[in-house]
Design a protein around this motif. Structure first.
Motif, PDB file in Angstrom:
ATOM      1  N   GLU A   1       0.823  -1.602  -0.122  1.00 19.20           N
ATOM      2  CA  GLU A   1       0.127   0.301   0.229  1.00 19.20           C
ATOM      3  C   GLU A   1       0.768   0.961   0.036  1.00 19.20           C
TER       4      GLU A   1
ATOM      5  N   SER B   1       7.095   7.876   5.467  1.00 19.34           N
ATOM      6  CA  SER B   1       5.348   7.672   5.154  1.00 19.34           C
ATOM      7  C   SER B   1       4.760   8.403   6.629  1.00 19.34           C
TER       8      SER B   1
ATOM      9  N   ALA C   1      -1.098  10.072   8.394  1.00 15.14           N
ATOM     10  CA  ALA C   1      -2.253  10.280   7.895  1.00 15.14           C
ATOM     11  C   ALA C   1      -2.027   9.489   6.780  1.00 15.14           C
ATOM     12  N   ASP C   2      -0.946   9.259   6.667  1.00 19.41           N
ATOM     13  CA  ASP C   2      -1.346   8.162   5.265  1.00 19.41           C
ATOM     14  C   ASP C   2      -1.183   6.092   5.600  1.00 19.41           C
TER      15      ASP C   2
ATOM     16  N   HIS D   1      -2.967   5.893   8.316  1.00 17.90           N
ATOM     17  CA  HIS D   1      -4.304   5.897   8.853  1.00 17.90           C
ATOM     18  C   HIS D   1      -5.470   5.293   7.957  1.00 17.90           C
ATOM     19  N   LYS D   2      -5.021   6.020   6.862  1.00 16.64           N
ATOM     20  CA  LYS D   2      -5.755   6.171   5.385  1.00 16.64           C
ATOM     21  C   LYS D   2      -5.795   5.076   4.734  1.00 16.64           C
ATOM     22  N   ALA D   3      -4.302   3.666   4.941  1.00 13.77           N
ATOM     23  CA  ALA D   3      -4.752   2.303   3.928  1.00 13.77           C
ATOM     24  C   ALA D   3      -5.153   1.819   5.157  1.00 13.77           C
ATOM     25  N   TYR D   4      -4.907   1.696   6.525  1.00 13.98           N
ATOM     26  CA  TYR D   4      -4.854   0.590   7.145  1.00 13.98           C
ATOM     27  C   TYR D   4      -6.010   0.427   7.817  1.00 13.98           C
ATOM     28  N   ASP D   5      -6.616   1.848   8.709  1.00 19.04           N
ATOM     29  CA  ASP D   5      -8.127   1.945  10.116  1.00 19.04           C
ATOM     30  C   ASP D   5      -8.525   0.923   9.125  1.00 19.04           C
TER      31      ASP D   5
END
Length: 253
Positions: A190, A196, A199-200, A202-206
């Protein structure tokens, strides 16, 4: 139509067909997809990285040539190896780890034995009561010393973990590879790697189950590897400071 014209047209068509066949086989056309696939960087993930996979024996991992053979840490029974070109072993640091571990183990055993003996002490005479009090005092002192020694080991464990997060590497226990850290520049499928933004991350894996873990880290269960998880270590500047996959074991012994 004259016969010569027919022959001329036939030769032209044959030449065009030959040119088309050559163009289809040239490196600039048919080979392009293969080149694109070869240029695509390897993703760091559940399958491991650079041929180093979960559960692999240390000897087999070293044989790949991707890891250094000499350990940079052996704390908690875990043999930690750097990626080739990574941090070199520090003999003084290794000796300090070994001594701290030996001291902590020794004091823990003595404290446990003294505590057990103190609990067995009984009697009503002045001499017996004095002896029991002395054993209680000895057990208390050994417990305090053991706690101090354990705190020293914990400090060295934190140093090891910070270095591992920053440089990556491979940690082996009696059952083989139990933690693999991504080297700088490596990224997950991802696109998450050292540097990284959180924020990225969390966006990828939350949405896939990213949760807070121990020591401020974030963890994500790996569905295809039961018991294994991604571990993302945050840096002070709001970015990802380390990426690893782990079986979750704190010690290797």
């Amino acid at each position: 139509m004259h016969k010569s014209s027919v022959l001329s047209i036939g030769r032209s068509a044959a030449a065009l067909a030959a040119f088309a066949a050559l163009a289809a086989c040239s490196p600039g056309t048919g080979a392009a997809p293969a080149e694109t696939a070869a240029a695509r960087p390897e993703a760091f993930g559940a399958a491991g990285y650079r041929g180093i996979a979960p559960g692999m024996a240390k000897e087999a991992a070293v044989a790949t040539g991707k890891l250094a053979a000499a350990p940079v840490s052996a704390l908690d029974g875990c043999t930690v190896l750097s990626w080739q070109g990574g941090p070199a072993p520090d003999p003084a640091k290794l000796a300090a780890e070994t001594e701290a571990q030996r001291k902590a183990d020794d004091l823990y055993a003595r404290s446990d034995a003294a505590d057990h003996e103190a609990k067995q002490s009984a009697g009503k005479s002045a001499a017996e009561l004095a002896k029991a009090a002395a054993k209680d005092a000895e057990a208390a002192q050994l417990a305090a010393d053991s706690a101090m020694a354990s705190a020293e080991v914990a400090g060295k464990r934190e140093e090891r973990d910070k270095a591992f997060a920053a440089a990556g590497g491979a940690s082996f226990g009696k059952n083989g590879l139990h933690e693999l850290g991504a080297p700088p520049g490596a990224k997950t499928a991802e696109g998450i790697g050292v540097g990284s933004s959180l924020a990225d991350l969390h966006k990828a894996y939350d949405a896939r189950g990213l949760k807070p873990g121990t020591a401020g880290r974030f963890e994500l269960p790996i569905a295809e590897k039961p018991g294994w998880r991604f571990v993302f270590t945050p840096a002070d500047n709001g970015t990802v400071g380390g990426v690893a996959i782990s079986d979750g074991a704190l010690k290797c012994r």
